[in-house]
Design an enzyme around this catalytic site. Sequence first.
Site, PDB file in Angstrom:
ATOM      1  N   MET A  93      53.688  67.559  18.729  1.00  0.00           N
ATOM      2  CA  MET A  93      54.797  68.490  17.896  1.00  0.00           C
ATOM      3  C   MET A  93      55.555  67.711  17.082  1.00  0.00           C
ATOM      4  SD  MET A  93      54.015  70.851  20.170  1.00  0.00           S
ATOM      5  CE  MET A  93      55.424  72.022  20.055  1.00  0.00           C
ATOM      6  N   HIS A 112      45.689  74.801  17.581  1.00  0.00           N
ATOM      7  CA  HIS A 112      46.923  75.493  17.407  1.00  0.00           C
ATOM      8  C   HIS A 112      46.758  76.930  18.354  1.00  0.00           C
ATOM      9  CE1 HIS A 112      50.485  77.253  16.081  1.00  0.00           C
ATOM     10  NE2 HIS A 112      50.062  78.525  15.878  1.00  0.00           N
ATOM     11  N   ASP A 148      50.564  73.711  10.431  1.00  0.00           N
ATOM     12  CA  ASP A 148      49.428  74.573  10.523  1.00  0.00           C
ATOM     13  C   ASP A 148      48.818  75.135   9.520  1.00  0.00           C
ATOM     14  OD1 ASP A 148      50.257  73.925  13.503  1.00  0.00           O
ATOM     15  OD2 ASP A 148      51.358  75.370  13.365  1.00  0.00           O
ATOM     16  N   GLU A 177      40.782  77.077  24.427  1.00  0.00           N
ATOM     17  CA  GLU A 177      41.013  75.811  23.743  1.00  0.00           C
ATOM     18  C   GLU A 177      40.140  74.703  24.359  1.00  0.00           C
ATOM     19  OE1 GLU A 177      45.792  75.955  22.301  1.00  0.00           O
ATOM     20  OE2 GLU A 177      45.327  74.828  24.174  1.00  0.00           O
TER      21      GLU A 177
HETATM   22  C1  GRF Z   1      48.304  73.568  23.391  1.00  0.00           C
HETATM   23  O1  GRF Z   1      48.417  75.192  23.773  1.00  0.00           O
HETATM   24  C2  GRF Z   1      47.958  73.612  22.063  1.00  0.00           C
HETATM   25  O2  GRF Z   1      47.355  74.459  21.311  1.00  0.00           O
HETATM   26  C3  GRF Z   1      49.430  73.402  21.483  1.00  0.00           C
HETATM   27  O3  GRF Z   1      50.249  72.833  22.487  1.00  0.00           O
HETATM   28  C4  GRF Z   1      49.373  73.064  23.621  1.00  0.00           C
HETATM   29  C5  GRF Z   1      49.059  71.598  24.270  1.00  0.00           C
HETATM   30  O4  GRF Z   1      48.541  71.614  25.514  1.00  0.00           O
HETATM   31  N1  GRF Z   1      49.619  72.835  20.147  1.00  0.00           N
HETATM   32  P1  GRF Z   1      48.038  70.193  26.127  1.00  0.00           P
HETATM   33  O5  GRF Z   1      49.086  69.188  26.085  1.00  0.00           O
HETATM   34  O6  GRF Z   1      46.822  70.170  25.537  1.00  0.00           O
HETATM   35  O7  GRF Z   1      47.603  70.603  27.651  1.00  0.00           O
END
Ligand code: GRF
Length: 192
Positions: A93, A112, A148, A177
């Site tokens: 973050m 993202h 991003d 993801e």
């Molecule tokens: C994911 O949704 C990613 O796209 C975003 O933050 C979240 C992280 O999830 N940037 P995790 O820690 O990998 O479970």
Amino acid sequence: MSLRLAVLGSGSGSNCQSIFNAIDDGRLDAEVVLVLSDHEDAYILERARQRGVPAEYMDCGGFRNKFPLEVQEAVAARLQELQVDLVCLAGFMRLVKEPLLKAFPRRILNIHPALLPNFPGVEAWKQALDAGAKQTGCTVHYVDAGMDTGEILMQAYVPVLSGDTPESLHARIQVQEHILYPAAILSAISRL
Ligand code: GRF
């Protein structure tokens, strides 16, 4: 020779886990040599430790979102010392700037939870829902100094369903993801 990856994350690390899983089942010929988090108690560090991967906390000096340049310099030096080939941001973050970008040009990826360039920034699934989007998804992109904004490497679509809540939509995006990130890493590796 398998590639050396580092993963940076701030949260639960489910994407980091998907990278571990892809390595274990042979989809990804790579090794995670270090996991770093800016939160000492983030579950991503625990996942790494359970696997025997070095897991380290980076102290960002109490700043909520800032990634202090001296910390980025120290991280860049640590990653270079470990001969990392590719850096994967997974739910990290803070904005990466020159010390890391210069040390790893076109070698830092981010995932993202939206179809960039739509809905950059935080809680992108909520932004999509609030905007009444019919579909959203997730994007893996190269990282540049913006938020991003880097070159898009791969995307996956996720429909927005009637009755979706931010939580239900984010959960379905995360399923995609976990498929997309390992595939995109493979693609990035083939372009190195
Ligand atoms: C994911 O949704 C990613 O796209 C975003 O933050 C979240 C992280 O999830 N940037 P995790 O820690 O990998 O479970």
